[in-house]
Design a protein around this motif. Structure first.
Motif, PDB file in Angstrom:
ATOM      1  N   LEU A 191      -3.406 -12.506  -5.874  1.00  0.00           N
ATOM      2  CA  LEU A 191      -4.543 -12.382  -6.787  1.00  0.00           C
ATOM      3  C   LEU A 191      -4.941 -10.924  -6.975  1.00  0.00           C
ATOM      4  CD1 LEU A 191      -6.873 -15.249  -5.490  1.00  0.00           C
ATOM      5  CD2 LEU A 191      -5.539 -15.232  -7.619  1.00  0.00           C
ATOM      6  N   HIS A 214      -7.302  -4.973   2.914  1.00  0.00           N
ATOM      7  CA  HIS A 214      -6.822  -6.350   2.944  1.00  0.00           C
ATOM      8  C   HIS A 214      -6.648  -6.913   1.533  1.00  0.00           C
ATOM      9  CE1 HIS A 214     -10.167  -9.077   1.875  1.00  0.00           C
ATOM     10  NE2 HIS A 214     -10.902  -8.057   2.176  1.00  0.00           N
ATOM     11  N   ARG A 246       4.530  -8.169   7.797  1.00  0.00           N
ATOM     12  CA  ARG A 246       4.457  -7.604   6.451  1.00  0.00           C
ATOM     13  C   ARG A 246       3.650  -8.530   5.546  1.00  0.00           C
ATOM     14  NH1 ARG A 246      10.761  -6.421   5.473  1.00  0.00           N
ATOM     15  NH2 ARG A 246      10.455  -4.254   4.930  1.00  0.00           N
ATOM     16  N   ALA A 247       2.355  -8.177   5.430  1.00  0.00           N
ATOM     17  CA  ALA A 247       1.459  -8.983   4.595  1.00  0.00           C
ATOM     18  C   ALA A 247       1.942  -9.006   3.145  1.00  0.00           C
ATOM     19  CB  ALA A 247       0.058  -8.397   4.666  1.00  0.00           C
ATOM     20  N   SER A 248       2.592  -7.926   2.743  1.00  0.00           N
ATOM     21  CA  SER A 248       2.987  -7.791   1.337  1.00  0.00           C
ATOM     22  C   SER A 248       3.973  -8.867   0.902  1.00  0.00           C
ATOM     23  CB  SER A 248       3.622  -6.422   1.114  1.00  0.00           C
ATOM     24  OG  SER A 248       2.696  -5.417   1.455  1.00  0.00           O
ATOM     25  N   VAL A 293       8.819   4.459  12.641  1.00  0.00           N
ATOM     26  CA  VAL A 293       8.330   5.738  13.138  1.00  0.00           C
ATOM     27  C   VAL A 293       7.724   5.499  14.509  1.00  0.00           C
ATOM     28  CG1 VAL A 293       6.697   7.626  12.773  1.00  0.00           C
ATOM     29  CG2 VAL A 293       7.916   6.631  10.823  1.00  0.00           C
ATOM     30  N   VAL A 312       0.848  -1.201   0.000  1.00  0.00           N
ATOM     31  CA  VAL A 312       0.000   0.000   0.000  1.00  0.00           C
ATOM     32  C   VAL A 312       0.878   1.243   0.000  1.00  0.00           C
ATOM     33  CG1 VAL A 312      -1.747   1.291   1.273  1.00  0.00           C
ATOM     34  CG2 VAL A 312      -1.942  -1.196   1.092  1.00  0.00           C
ATOM     35  N   GLY A 343      -4.168  -5.567  -0.972  1.00  0.00           N
ATOM     36  CA  GLY A 343      -3.169  -4.614  -1.446  1.00  0.00           C
ATOM     37  C   GLY A 343      -2.607  -4.924  -2.825  1.00  0.00           C
ATOM     38  N   VAL A 344      -2.716  -6.171  -3.276  1.00  0.00           N
ATOM     39  CA  VAL A 344      -2.284  -6.485  -4.642  1.00  0.00           C
ATOM     40  C   VAL A 344      -3.366  -5.983  -5.596  1.00  0.00           C
ATOM     41  CG1 VAL A 344      -1.582  -8.317  -6.231  1.00  0.00           C
ATOM     42  CG2 VAL A 344      -1.142  -8.562  -3.773  1.00  0.00           C
ATOM     43  N   THR A 345      -4.590  -6.394  -5.318  1.00  0.00           N
ATOM     44  CA  THR A 345      -5.722  -6.025  -6.169  1.00  0.00           C
ATOM     45  C   THR A 345      -5.821  -4.506  -6.317  1.00  0.00           C
ATOM     46  OG1 THR A 345      -6.852  -7.952  -5.260  1.00  0.00           O
ATOM     47  CG2 THR A 345      -8.223  -6.337  -6.415  1.00  0.00           C
ATOM     48  N   ASP A 386      10.229   2.862   6.282  1.00  0.00           N
ATOM     49  CA  ASP A 386       9.741   1.510   6.594  1.00  0.00           C
ATOM     50  C   ASP A 386      10.493   0.893   7.764  1.00  0.00           C
ATOM     51  OD1 ASP A 386       7.932  -0.733   5.692  1.00  0.00           O
ATOM     52  OD2 ASP A 386       9.877  -1.753   5.779  1.00  0.00           O
ATOM     53  N   GLU A 387       9.725   0.222   8.608  1.00  0.00           N
ATOM     54  CA  GLU A 387      10.316  -0.376   9.812  1.00  0.00           C
ATOM     55  C   GLU A 387      11.327  -1.477   9.473  1.00  0.00           C
ATOM     56  OE1 GLU A 387       7.408  -1.738  12.589  1.00  0.00           O
ATOM     57  OE2 GLU A 387       8.894  -2.479  13.999  1.00  0.00           O
ATOM     58  N   ASN A 390       1.616 -13.012   0.618  1.00  0.00           N
ATOM     59  CA  ASN A 390       0.228 -13.160   0.134  1.00  0.00           C
ATOM     60  C   ASN A 390       0.110 -14.017  -1.117  1.00  0.00           C
ATOM     61  OD1 ASN A 390       0.084 -11.393  -2.338  1.00  0.00           O
ATOM     62  ND2 ASN A 390       0.973 -10.000  -0.837  1.00  0.00           N
ATOM     63  N   PHE A 391      -1.113 -14.116  -1.628  1.00  0.00           N
ATOM     64  CA  PHE A 391      -1.440 -15.067  -2.681  1.00  0.00           C
ATOM     65  C   PHE A 391      -1.336 -14.452  -4.093  1.00  0.00           C
ATOM     66  CE2 PHE A 391      -4.313 -18.367  -4.512  1.00  0.00           C
ATOM     67  CZ  PHE A 391      -3.728 -19.475  -3.929  1.00  0.00           C
TER      68      PHE A 391
HETATM   69  C1  FAD Z   1      -2.257 -15.034   3.495  1.00  0.00           C
HETATM   70  C2  FAD Z   1      -2.578 -13.761   2.750  1.00  0.00           C
HETATM   71  C3  FAD Z   1      -3.043 -13.822   1.446  1.00  0.00           C
HETATM   72  C4  FAD Z   1      -3.360 -12.665   0.768  1.00  0.00           C
HETATM   73  N1  FAD Z   1      -3.749 -12.742  -0.536  1.00  0.00           N
HETATM   74  C5  FAD Z   1      -3.998 -11.600  -1.228  1.00  0.00           C
HETATM   75  C6  FAD Z   1      -4.368 -11.661  -2.598  1.00  0.00           C
HETATM   76  O1  FAD Z   1      -4.418 -12.733  -3.201  1.00  0.00           O
HETATM   77  N2  FAD Z   1      -4.640 -10.505  -3.222  1.00  0.00           N
HETATM   78  C7  FAD Z   1      -4.594  -9.278  -2.590  1.00  0.00           C
HETATM   79  O2  FAD Z   1      -4.902  -8.269  -3.204  1.00  0.00           O
HETATM   80  N3  FAD Z   1      -4.218  -9.201  -1.305  1.00  0.00           N
HETATM   81  C8  FAD Z   1      -3.922 -10.323  -0.613  1.00  0.00           C
HETATM   82  N4  FAD Z   1      -3.536 -10.255   0.693  1.00  0.00           N
HETATM   83  C9  FAD Z   1      -3.498  -8.947   1.335  1.00  0.00           C
HETATM   84  C10 FAD Z   1      -2.271  -8.139   1.018  1.00  0.00           C
HETATM   85  O3  FAD Z   1      -1.115  -8.891   1.233  1.00  0.00           O
HETATM   86  C11 FAD Z   1      -2.310  -6.906   1.901  1.00  0.00           C
HETATM   87  O4  FAD Z   1      -3.485  -6.169   1.635  1.00  0.00           O
HETATM   88  C12 FAD Z   1      -1.169  -5.995   1.666  1.00  0.00           C
HETATM   89  O5  FAD Z   1       0.055  -6.665   1.687  1.00  0.00           O
HETATM   90  C13 FAD Z   1      -1.180  -4.914   2.733  1.00  0.00           C
HETATM   91  O6  FAD Z   1      -0.088  -4.088   2.492  1.00  0.00           O
HETATM   92  P1  FAD Z   1       0.313  -2.987   3.514  1.00  0.00           P
HETATM   93  O7  FAD Z   1       1.379  -2.231   2.851  1.00  0.00           O
HETATM   94  O8  FAD Z   1      -0.894  -2.272   3.993  1.00  0.00           O
HETATM   95  O9  FAD Z   1       0.831  -3.798   4.798  1.00  0.00           O
HETATM   96  P2  FAD Z   1       2.176  -4.586   5.066  1.00  0.00           P
HETATM   97  O10 FAD Z   1       2.593  -5.423   3.949  1.00  0.00           O
HETATM   98  O11 FAD Z   1       1.948  -5.294   6.374  1.00  0.00           O
HETATM   99  O12 FAD Z   1       3.243  -3.462   5.215  1.00  0.00           O
HETATM  100  C14 FAD Z   1       3.235  -2.559   6.258  1.00  0.00           C
HETATM  101  C15 FAD Z   1       4.623  -1.973   6.318  1.00  0.00           C
HETATM  102  O13 FAD Z   1       4.598  -0.952   7.297  1.00  0.00           O
HETATM  103  C16 FAD Z   1       5.803  -0.990   8.004  1.00  0.00           C
HETATM  104  N5  FAD Z   1       5.565  -0.406   9.330  1.00  0.00           N
HETATM  105  C17 FAD Z   1       4.720  -0.835  10.298  1.00  0.00           C
HETATM  106  N6  FAD Z   1       4.765  -0.024  11.371  1.00  0.00           N
HETATM  107  C18 FAD Z   1       5.668   0.934  11.063  1.00  0.00           C
HETATM  108  C19 FAD Z   1       6.169   2.072  11.759  1.00  0.00           C
HETATM  109  N7  FAD Z   1       5.754   2.406  13.000  1.00  0.00           N
HETATM  110  N8  FAD Z   1       7.113   2.835  11.146  1.00  0.00           N
HETATM  111  C20 FAD Z   1       7.560   2.543   9.912  1.00  0.00           C
HETATM  112  N9  FAD Z   1       7.103   1.492   9.216  1.00  0.00           N
HETATM  113  C21 FAD Z   1       6.168   0.704   9.768  1.00  0.00           C
HETATM  114  C22 FAD Z   1       6.235  -2.442   8.034  1.00  0.00           C
HETATM  115  O14 FAD Z   1       7.646  -2.533   8.084  1.00  0.00           O
HETATM  116  C23 FAD Z   1       5.676  -2.971   6.719  1.00  0.00           C
HETATM  117  O15 FAD Z   1       6.665  -3.051   5.706  1.00  0.00           O
HETATM  118  C24 FAD Z   1      -3.213 -11.402   1.402  1.00  0.00           C
HETATM  119  C25 FAD Z   1      -2.710 -11.340   2.700  1.00  0.00           C
HETATM  120  C26 FAD Z   1      -2.390 -12.500   3.372  1.00  0.00           C
HETATM  121  C27 FAD Z   1      -1.833 -12.394   4.746  1.00  0.00           C
END
Ligand code: FAD
Length: 371
Positions: free
Chosen positions: A48, A331, A40-42, A182, A14, A333-335, A33-34, A45-46
């Protein structure tokens, strides 16, 4: 102290999509980034780019997801041109397989509802019975009742996507600060100073995109972001010859030949450990769908935490107390990567979120609204 046009906290899918979108518009952006110690869900994940099933009862979510899936076609090409990284985007439609007749009937009702709620944007779908599905996917098992099909679904390689978003961001002049958690944040309207990795950063705009970290960070700028972890377990098999003719929600074959098998949904807090019971459940379901999998070896199994709002929808908001501070979390983030880079970033750059995103405001969690 270095000054930027915008700070983005969180370098997952995201944050890097929004940061790239801002840099692409000419803003001077710092992405903080931490690092590997964070959830880190990113990275788990799957992959899709999935549209069907999104937004049942919430047509705004269906529209936003569809829009992203449409934008994805050019977005993947743009990323390749910018960075040379092919994110393995495919957009050839997908099927949601129903094993029992009961699942099939329930699925039909959901798809009818999505169709009825879609209005002029027209949500098109087909329900395929066993025989119809077998023609498309000869590899399905005898117990499969059927599937829903829509042309909107697709997939990408999420790790290549993350890499290419970071690389495109840097190419557009963005500055990335890893190992920069942060903790402290000083906020005033259109004036944010954060301390991370021993340095201070200042900007008139701030985007919270820290996944599960948004709950704590949001409170620092007057934003209620009630996200919780929902664990998903996935495993990947050895590489096999191309065998799956369609994209499905629980089993998909990657370009390199390995099959991803997923995925559970477990509310177990901040625990991303793998467990044999879930592995057995996922394997049994996958084998019912595709009996050939019985002879394919699993090579890796992992768990990762989804970033989930109580109603499963994204949260997009600008702080009322501290204008200039935005949050983006979801939830899928790829899509939604294309929508985040090409649309959400524009709204942040313009300084206001449009009515089309009002349904995703965190005001929906206010007690008065819920009453
Ligand atoms: C099993 C599974 C399957 C999935 N399948 C799909 C799919 O098929 N298609 C799809 O679209 N989505 C899918 N998702 C969801 C997708 O992975 C997430 O929506 C997406 O990765 C979220 O991204 P994000 O950047 O919000 O969070 P994250 O990937 O969790 O990244 C958050 C980042 O913030 C940083 N951070 C946290 N706190 C701090 C702080 N205080 N200071 C600085 N940095 C910080 C962390 O280091 C981390 O890198 C799936 C998720 C899972 C778990």
């Amino acid at each position: 102290m270095p000054r930027f046009d915008s700070l983005v906290i969180g370098g997952g899918l995201v944050g890097s999509a929004v940061a790239y979108g801002l840099a692409r518009r000419g803003l001077k952006v710092a992405l903080l980034d931490e690092g590997d110690v964070a959830y880190r869900a990113s990275r788990g994940n799957f992959g899709l780019v999935w549209v069907q099933s999104k937004g049942i009862g919430v047509p705004e979510y269906q529209r936003w997801t569809r829009q992203s899936s449409t934008l994805w076609d050019d977005f993947a090409i743009e990323l390749k041109n910018e960075t040379g990284v092919d994110v393995a985007h495919e957009h050839r439609g997908g099927v949601h397989i129903c094993i029992s007749e009961e699942d099939f009937a329930a699925r039909r009702r959901q798809m009818e509802q999505l169709h009825l709620e879609s209005g002029e944007t027209r949500f098109e779908y087909e329900m395929l019975d066993h025989a119809q599905l077998k023609k498309l996917m000869p590899e399905i098992g005898p117990e499969v009742a059927g599937a829903s099909y829509t042309p909107y679904d697709g997939a990408a390689n999420p790790l290549y996507l993350l890499r290419s978003l970071h690389s495109a961001f840097l190419k557009r002049g963005g500055q990335y600060f890893p190992n920069s958690r942060v903790g402290a944040l000083k906020a005033a309207p259109h004036d944010f100073t954060v301390t991370a990795g021993g340095a201070k950063f200042n900007a008139p705009k701030l985007v919270l995109a820290a996944g599960l970290g948004n709950k704590t960070l949001g409170a620092l700028v007057g934003l209620n972001v009630p996200v919780e972890p929902v664990k998903g377990q996935i495993f990947v098999t050895e590489r096999v010859k191309p065998i799956l003719s369609m994209l499905t929600i629980w089993v998909r074959q990657m370009a390199e030949g390995g099959l991803l098998i997923g995925e559970s949904r477990e509310e177990v807090g901040f625990n991303d450990a793998t467990t044999p019971d879930v592995q057995q459940f996922l394997a049994a379901r996958a084998i019912k769908m595709f009996p050939f999998l019985r002879d394919v070896r699993i090579v890796r199994h992992w768990g990762a935490l989804r970033v989930m709002a109580p109603d499963g929808l994204p949260i997009y908001e600008q702080s009322g107390h501290f204008p200039g501070a935005f949050v983006a979390t979801c939830h899928s983030g790829v899509t939604l990567a294309a929508a985040h880079a090409l649309r959400y970033a524009k709204f942040v750059a313009d300084g206001a979120l449009p009515p089309e995103l009002a349904r995703f405001s965190n005001k929906r969690f206010d007690v008065q609204n819920a009453a």
